[in-house]
Design a protein around this motif. Structure first.
Motif, short mmCIF file in Angstrom:
data_model
loop_
_atom_site.label_atom_id
_atom_site.label_comp_id
_atom_site.label_asym_id
_atom_site.label_seq_id
_atom_site.Cartn_x
_atom_site.Cartn_y
_atom_site.Cartn_z
N VAL A 1 22.90 46.38 55.02
CA VAL A 1 23.54 47.63 54.60
C VAL A 1 23.39 47.75 53.08
O VAL A 1 22.78 46.90 52.44
N ARG A 2 23.96 48.80 52.50
CA ARG A 2 23.86 48.98 51.05
C ARG A 2 25.10 48.38 50.37
O ARG A 2 26.04 49.09 50.01
N SER A 3 25.10 47.07 50.22
CA SER A 3 26.20 46.39 49.54
C SER A 3 25.93 46.32 48.04
O SER A 3 24.78 46.19 47.62
N VAL A 4 26.99 46.39 47.26
CA VAL A 4 26.91 46.22 45.81
C VAL A 4 27.96 45.20 45.39
O VAL A 4 29.15 45.39 45.68
N TYR A 5 27.53 44.14 44.72
CA TYR A 5 28.44 43.15 44.19
C TYR A 5 28.41 43.21 42.66
O TYR A 5 27.34 43.12 42.06
N PHE A 6 29.59 43.36 42.06
CA PHE A 6 29.76 43.37 40.61
C PHE A 6 30.24 41.97 40.20
O PHE A 6 31.29 41.52 40.67
N ILE A 7 29.51 41.32 39.32
CA ILE A 7 29.76 39.92 39.00
C ILE A 7 29.89 39.76 37.49
O ILE A 7 29.05 40.27 36.74
N ASP A 8 30.92 39.06 37.04
CA ASP A 8 31.14 38.90 35.61
C ASP A 8 30.45 37.64 35.08
O ASP A 8 29.88 36.86 35.87
N PRO A 9 30.46 37.40 33.77
CA PRO A 9 29.75 36.25 33.22
C PRO A 9 30.28 34.90 33.69
O PRO A 9 29.59 33.87 33.56
N ASN A 10 31.51 34.88 34.22
CA ASN A 10 32.06 33.65 34.78
C ASN A 10 31.66 33.45 36.24
O ASN A 10 32.18 32.57 36.91
N LYS A 11 30.74 34.31 36.71
CA LYS A 11 30.20 34.25 38.07
C LYS A 11 31.25 34.65 39.11
O LYS A 11 31.15 34.30 40.28
N LYS A 12 32.24 35.41 38.68
CA LYS A 12 33.31 35.83 39.59
C LYS A 12 33.02 37.24 40.09
O LYS A 12 32.61 38.12 39.34
N ARG B 1 33.91 40.79 40.92
CA ARG B 1 34.96 41.66 40.40
C ARG B 1 35.14 42.94 41.21
O ARG B 1 36.20 43.57 41.14
N ALA B 2 34.11 43.35 41.94
CA ALA B 2 34.22 44.54 42.78
C ALA B 2 33.12 44.48 43.83
O ALA B 2 32.08 43.84 43.63
N ILE B 3 33.36 45.14 44.95
CA ILE B 3 32.39 45.21 46.05
C ILE B 3 32.42 46.63 46.59
O ILE B 3 33.50 47.18 46.86
N ILE B 4 31.26 47.24 46.73
CA ILE B 4 31.15 48.56 47.37
C ILE B 4 30.08 48.47 48.44
O ILE B 4 29.02 47.88 48.21
N THR B 5 30.34 49.05 49.60
CA THR B 5 29.36 49.05 50.69
C THR B 5 29.15 50.46 51.22
O THR B 5 30.12 51.17 51.51
N TYR B 6 27.88 50.85 51.31
CA TYR B 6 27.50 52.17 51.81
C TYR B 6 26.67 51.99 53.08
O TYR B 6 25.99 50.97 53.24
N PRO B 7 26.66 52.99 53.96
CA PRO B 7 25.75 52.94 55.11
C PRO B 7 24.32 53.20 54.68
O PRO B 7 24.06 53.69 53.57
N ALA B 8 23.38 52.90 55.56
CA ALA B 8 21.96 53.04 55.24
C ALA B 8 21.58 54.47 54.87
O ALA B 8 20.67 54.70 54.06
N SER B 9 22.28 55.45 55.44
CA SER B 9 21.90 56.85 55.24
C SER B 9 22.40 57.44 53.94
O SER B 9 22.00 58.54 53.55
N THR B 10 23.28 56.73 53.22
CA THR B 10 23.92 57.28 52.02
C THR B 10 23.44 56.53 50.78
O THR B 10 23.73 55.34 50.61
N GLY B 11 22.71 57.23 49.92
CA GLY B 11 22.28 56.63 48.66
C GLY B 11 23.46 56.41 47.74
O GLY B 11 24.40 57.20 47.70
N ARG B 12 23.41 55.33 47.00
CA ARG B 12 24.50 54.98 46.09
C ARG B 12 24.62 55.96 44.93
O ARG B 12 23.63 56.51 44.47
N ASN B 13 25.84 56.11 44.44
CA ASN B 13 26.10 56.91 43.24
C ASN B 13 26.08 55.97 42.04
O ASN B 13 27.02 55.21 41.80
#
Length: 212
Positions: free
Chosen positions: A121-132, A134-146
């Motif tokens: 799927v269209r997952s997005v992981y936001f990761i900080d310099p401490n490798k933590k 910080r946020a996760i967003i998931t979109y279906p295949a048919s929806t392009g990310r903003n």
């Protein structure tokens, strides 16, 4: 077990369009975005990777590295890059991870079986310099990310880390921010927010964006 906000992002080593990529080493002291796309040579993904390339300066000024991933192989990625560059008027300038064995996709819960047994799927992981994470967003295949939203989330996270503010609903860069509730000492508030703030309620205090 699914990854959650606050978890240390799992490390891995996988082949990519820039060679063997060790994820934690590649991140270094930067922020990072890891996002999955369902497949090479697909229309929505082509526009997303093209836009990622065009936003290179925006990511760099935020100290953010970006990597994409799908279950296609490296050769497929390289062939597809030619199409992306041609149709999107760009030069792909970030790594695309080849996850043919689905090692990373399964580690990061990027394959949702009720959507597809094989494609990410269209997952997005936001990761900080401490490798933590910080946020996760998931979109279906048919929806392009903003990607405006992706940049907005990064800006919000970095404001919180650097200035002890949160961002209200529909916040955009330059708008007033919210002082985090944990800050209560009047002297600390005066020092941290020299522009002042407006107290609507004891828990709701608005202040001009500190870095503007």
């Amino acid at each position: 077990m699914s990854l959650r906000i606050g978890d240390i992002t799992p490390d891995f080593t996988q082949e990519s369009t820039i060679g063997s990529l060790n994820f934690h080493e590649w991140i270094g002291n930067s922020w990072a975005i890891l996002y999955s796309h369902p497949a090479d040579f697909t229309p929505v993904c082509t526009t997303e990777l093209g836009l990622t390339s065009k936003l290179d300066d925006e990511f760099k000024k935020r100290n953010v590295k970006v990597a994409a991933l799908s279950v296609d192989g490296v050769a497929s990625h390289h062939d597809w890059i030619n199409d992306i560059n041609e149709t999107q008027g760009c030069e792909v300038n970030f790594p695309i991870i080849a996850d043919a064995d689905r090692k990373v996709s399964e580690l990061y819960n990027m394959i949702h079986s009720n959507a597809s047994e094989t494609l990410t799927v269209r997952s997005v992981y936001f990761i900080d310099p401490n490798k933590k994470i910080r946020a996760i967003i998931t979109y279906p295949a048919s929806t392009g990310r903003n990607f405006n939203e992706i940049l907005r989330v990064i800006d919000s996270l970095q404001l919180t880390d650097n200035y002890s503010v949160a961002t209200p609903a529909n916040w955009q860069d330059g708008d007033d921010c919210v002082i985090v509730p944990s800050l209560k000492d009047p002297q600390v508030l005066k020092e941290k927010f020299p522009k002042g703030y407006k107290e609507l309620k004891p828990y709701l205090r608005m202040t001009p964006q500190p870095n503007k």
